[in-house]
Enzyme design. Structure first.
Site, PDB file in Angstrom:
ATOM      1  N   ASP A 209       0.886  -1.324   0.038  1.00 29.21           N
ATOM      2  CA  ASP A 209      -0.050   0.054   0.041  1.00 29.21           C
ATOM      3  C   ASP A 209       0.847   0.782  -0.212  1.00 29.21           C
ATOM      4  O   ASP A 209       2.216   1.431   0.293  1.00 29.21           O
ATOM      5  CB  ASP A 209      -0.910   0.336   1.178  1.00 29.21           C
ATOM      6  N   ASP A 211       0.067   3.454   2.275  1.00 28.88           N
ATOM      7  CA  ASP A 211       0.488   4.481   3.698  1.00 28.88           C
ATOM      8  C   ASP A 211      -1.006   5.201   4.351  1.00 28.88           C
ATOM      9  O   ASP A 211      -1.467   4.802   3.040  1.00 28.88           O
ATOM     10  CB  ASP A 211       1.812   4.503   4.821  1.00 28.88           C
TER      11      ASP A 211
END
Length: 291
Positions: A209, A211
């Site tokens: 991802d 973040d």
């Protein structure tokens, strides 16, 4: 000496396939029980050991992983080269979910973990200026490329305590001010302890991802992370499968000094050392304590 490649698998990676003579073994350590039994066997003629960092079924949080027991158990089994594989968030647009990063630096923001094998009764200070082994890291980079993985060489890993993910303000601080590249919850104190145990250590960050800094990805989406974890685990197994062929079955002394990290690290005079602590250090520091 014979090489033994150890792999500590993070979220989504709970086993490695293709081992000859695969056996789950229980290893007792003076630091308590490791996260799980350790899967041992051989791959292309090279001894291997695999430990799921969170335990099968993911029973340990990042803060409760028994890091000292894990590293001691690997050393006790004869591991010479330790590869850490972990899920991470990315602070860089060009390091996207599904990419891997071969980490070479860390910033430690953890606060609740035992970070050293040494202490009162035997004080030691090892250098962490370069906390990963360049040779083992190069092999991981080559293996990832050969497996068709988009891989980035070098990067700074921000180790946070967790288990919550970052606030947006924290994410922007780590990215824009501190210049970090990835964020995770488990490589510290693992890297510290591997250096104290005189192991060659490499960190492979599997990006899941962005973040919470990214304007199009405003927060960590757990469902997306879980979906990415499965694909990343397959890639990690492909990377690991190529390491025996790249490293070979013989382990020569590390040209970067990983296996002699304790040569000048012990400060406590022999006559002042605590015998009880000395007994606990039999695996990780036996080379220098017996010398």
């Amino acid at each position: 000496m014979d090489r033994m490649i150890g792999v500590i698998g993070g979220s989504g990676l709970y086993e490695i396939a293709g081992l000859s003579g695969a056996t789950w073994v229980t290893v007792d350590t003076p630091w308590g029980a490791p996260s799980d039994q350790i899967l041992t066997g051989t791959l292309d003629g090279v001894k291997m050991a695999f430990l799921p960092r969170h335990g099968r079924g993911h029973v340990h949080s990042p803060s409760t992983v028994p890091y000292r027991a894990n590293i001691d158990a690997m050393k006790r089994l004869g591991v010479t080269d330790l590869v850490s594989v972990s899920a991470c968030g990315s602070f860089r647009e060009d390091r996207a979910p599904g990419d891997f990063v071969i980490v070479d630096q860390f910033i430690d923001r953890t606060t609740l973990r035992e970070k050293s094998f040494f202490g009162t009764g035997c004080v030691a200070h090892v250098s962490l200026a370069h906390p990963t082994c360049p040779a083992l890291s190069d092999a991981c980079h080559t293996a990832a490329g050969a497996a068709g993985i988009t891989v980035h060489k070098g990067g700074t890993y921000l180790a946070m305590e967790g288990p919550q993910f970052s606030t947006m303000a924290e994410s922007k601080l780590y990215r824009e001010v501190w210049g970090c590249d990835v964020i995770g919850m488990t490589n510290m104190p693992e890297a510290n302890l591997a250096r104290e145990a005189e192991l060659c250590y490499a960190s492979v960050a599997m990006i899941t991802d962005y973040d919470s800094w990214h304007p199009q990805h405003g927060e960590v989406d757990i469902a997306e992370i879980i979906a990415t974890l499965g694909a990343n685990a397959d890639k990690a197994r492909a990377l690991v499968a190529r390491l025996p062929g790249l490293l070979g079955a013989a382990h020569d002394p590390c040209a970067h000094g990983c296996n002699t990290a304790l040569d000048v690290a012990l400060l406590t005079a022999p006559e002042a050392r605590d015998p009880a602590l000395m007994a606990r250090l039999d695996a990780v520091a036996g080379r220098v304590l017996k010398g």
